[in-house]
Design a protein around this motif. Structure first.
Motif, PDB file in Angstrom:
ATOM      1  N   PRO A 142       0.844  -1.200   0.000  1.00  0.00           N
ATOM      2  CA  PRO A 142       0.000   0.000   0.000  1.00  0.00           C
ATOM      3  C   PRO A 142       0.878   1.248   0.000  1.00  0.00           C
ATOM      4  CG  PRO A 142      -0.786  -1.590   1.605  1.00  0.00           C
ATOM      5  CD  PRO A 142       0.547  -2.096   1.129  1.00  0.00           C
ATOM      6  N   GLY A 143       0.596   2.166  -0.895  1.00  0.00           N
ATOM      7  CA  GLY A 143       1.396   3.377  -0.999  1.00  0.00           C
ATOM      8  C   GLY A 143       2.615   3.245  -1.874  1.00  0.00           C
ATOM      9  N   ALA A 144       2.876   2.026  -2.399  1.00  0.00           N
ATOM     10  CA  ALA A 144       4.043   1.803  -3.249  1.00  0.00           C
ATOM     11  C   ALA A 144       3.811   2.345  -4.655  1.00  0.00           C
ATOM     12  CB  ALA A 144       4.375   0.314  -3.295  1.00  0.00           C
ATOM     13  N   LEU A 145       4.868   2.354  -5.468  1.00  0.00           N
ATOM     14  CA  LEU A 145       4.837   3.023  -6.770  1.00  0.00           C
ATOM     15  C   LEU A 145       4.903   2.037  -7.933  1.00  0.00           C
ATOM     16  CD1 LEU A 145       7.369   5.930  -6.068  1.00  0.00           C
ATOM     17  CD2 LEU A 145       4.871   6.015  -5.944  1.00  0.00           C
ATOM     18  N   LEU A 146       4.173   2.369  -8.981  1.00  0.00           N
ATOM     19  CA  LEU A 146       4.277   1.694 -10.273  1.00  0.00           C
ATOM     20  C   LEU A 146       4.739   2.725 -11.289  1.00  0.00           C
ATOM     21  CD1 LEU A 146       3.806  -0.657 -12.256  1.00  0.00           C
ATOM     22  CD2 LEU A 146       1.420   0.093 -12.437  1.00  0.00           C
ATOM     23  N   TYR A 147       5.858   2.437 -11.944  1.00  0.00           N
ATOM     24  CA  TYR A 147       6.421   3.331 -12.956  1.00  0.00           C
ATOM     25  C   TYR A 147       6.301   2.612 -14.298  1.00  0.00           C
ATOM     26  CZ  TYR A 147      10.033   6.381 -15.154  1.00  0.00           C
ATOM     27  OH  TYR A 147      10.730   7.248 -15.975  1.00  0.00           O
ATOM     28  N   LEU A 148       5.357   3.071 -15.119  1.00  0.00           N
ATOM     29  CA  LEU A 148       5.084   2.459 -16.426  1.00  0.00           C
ATOM     30  C   LEU A 148       5.583   3.362 -17.534  1.00  0.00           C
ATOM     31  CD1 LEU A 148       1.817   0.750 -17.619  1.00  0.00           C
ATOM     32  CD2 LEU A 148       2.750   2.649 -18.942  1.00  0.00           C
ATOM     33  N   SER A 149       6.249   2.770 -18.509  1.00  0.00           N
ATOM     34  CA  SER A 149       6.664   3.490 -19.709  1.00  0.00           C
ATOM     35  C   SER A 149       6.311   2.635 -20.911  1.00  0.00           C
ATOM     36  CB  SER A 149       8.179   3.754 -19.679  1.00  0.00           C
ATOM     37  OG  SER A 149       8.591   4.512 -20.808  1.00  0.00           O
ATOM     38  N   GLU A 200      -3.477   5.423  -8.133  1.00  0.00           N
ATOM     39  CA  GLU A 200      -3.584   6.880  -8.094  1.00  0.00           C
ATOM     40  C   GLU A 200      -2.458   7.465  -8.937  1.00  0.00           C
ATOM     41  OE1 GLU A 200      -3.124   7.627  -3.961  1.00  0.00           O
ATOM     42  OE2 GLU A 200      -5.085   6.791  -3.422  1.00  0.00           O
ATOM     43  N   THR A 201      -2.796   8.119 -10.042  1.00  0.00           N
ATOM     44  CA  THR A 201      -1.763   8.701 -10.895  1.00  0.00           C
ATOM     45  C   THR A 201      -1.130   9.905 -10.211  1.00  0.00           C
ATOM     46  OG1 THR A 201      -2.839   7.949 -12.922  1.00  0.00           O
ATOM     47  CG2 THR A 201      -1.283   9.761 -13.135  1.00  0.00           C
ATOM     48  N   ILE A 202       0.194   9.885 -10.127  1.00  0.00           N
ATOM     49  CA  ILE A 202       0.939  10.983  -9.525  1.00  0.00           C
ATOM     50  C   ILE A 202       1.400  11.966 -10.590  1.00  0.00           C
ATOM     51  CG2 ILE A 202       2.997  11.604  -8.205  1.00  0.00           C
ATOM     52  CD1 ILE A 202       2.876   8.783  -6.967  1.00  0.00           C
TER      53      ILE A 202
END
Length: 236
Positions: A142-149, A200-202
């Protein structure tokens, strides 16, 4: 996903997720990946954070993360050829061959950051993409990040023609075959928004990338957060 913390998802055969393994094995020593790592997005991530690169290829992005001081890195890929090259180039890093997709041998909520570079384009099926995102959601804290390219659908003549040519065969516009034996898909930006609806998009950014076959394309990058529960705090 109903996976137990110590066991990966019930097996979905590689073929059912339309893996490009054979192509990537053949390309392992010849192709070059170019999606840029935008390091400011990770400025607030602890250097010891658990970072997982899904579709790591020959380890280029993990090497860039290592150079930024991150030291808890692991790469997963369906291609034994890519993993062999990654292990040769980066013997101190951990690389794992994925043989049952999209399952990861990671406990639930155990990862701080997932990097997903140029992977969606290699999975033509929308359903298969959603399965993958669901598995990444499972392993992220929870609260972790997904970095998609990934690559955006383009409207130039070359891309219009090839997408139209294969639209009937694949039942969708944007999926096409390349001249060297693989199947790719490019997507409009709103598809990525839908794909990441559970996050949630940052931030988002556009960038120019060179494809594996040397063509210039437009990339779209998303930094998204796995929603934190009421009683848990993000880990970065």
């Amino acid at each position: 996903m109903t996976t137990s913390p110590e066991t990966p998802t019930e097996g979905i055969p590689v073929s059912d997720l339309e893996s490009q393994t054979a192509y990537l094995d053949a390309a392992a020593t010849t192709k070059r990946f170019t999606h840029p790592l935008h390091t400011p997005w990770l400025d607030n991530v602890k250097r010891g954070a658990a970072i997982l690169d899904y579709g790591c290829g020959y380890g280029r992005t993990l090497d860039a993360l290592d150079q930024q001081g991150f030291d808890n890195l692991c790469g997963f890929d369906t291609s034994p050829g890519m993993i062999a090259r990654a292990r040769s180039l980066h013997p101190a890093m951990r690389f794992v061959v994925l043989d049952t997709l999209p399952a990861l041998a990671c406990p639930d909520a155990s990862i701080d950051v997932v990097v997903l570079f140029a992977v969606v384009t290699c999975i033509p099926s929308d359903d298969a993409q959603l399965l993958l995102i669901g598995e990444l959601h499972r392993v992220l804290k929870p609260g972790a990040l997904l970095y998609l390219s990934d690559l955006l659908l383009r409207d130039d003549r070359r891309n219009r023609d090839r997408c139209a040519r294969f639209a009937e065969s694949y039942g969708t516009y944007g999926v096409f075959e390349t001249g060297d034996g693989t199947v790719c898909g490019h997507h409009p930006s709103d598809w990525f928004t839908s794909l990441l609806a559970g996050f949630e998009t940052i931030d988002t950014r556009r960038t120019t990338v060179t494809t594996m076959n040397g063509n210039t394309s437009t990339g779209l990058q998303f930094l998204a957060r796995n929603p934190a529960s009421r009683h848990q705090t993000p880990t970065h």
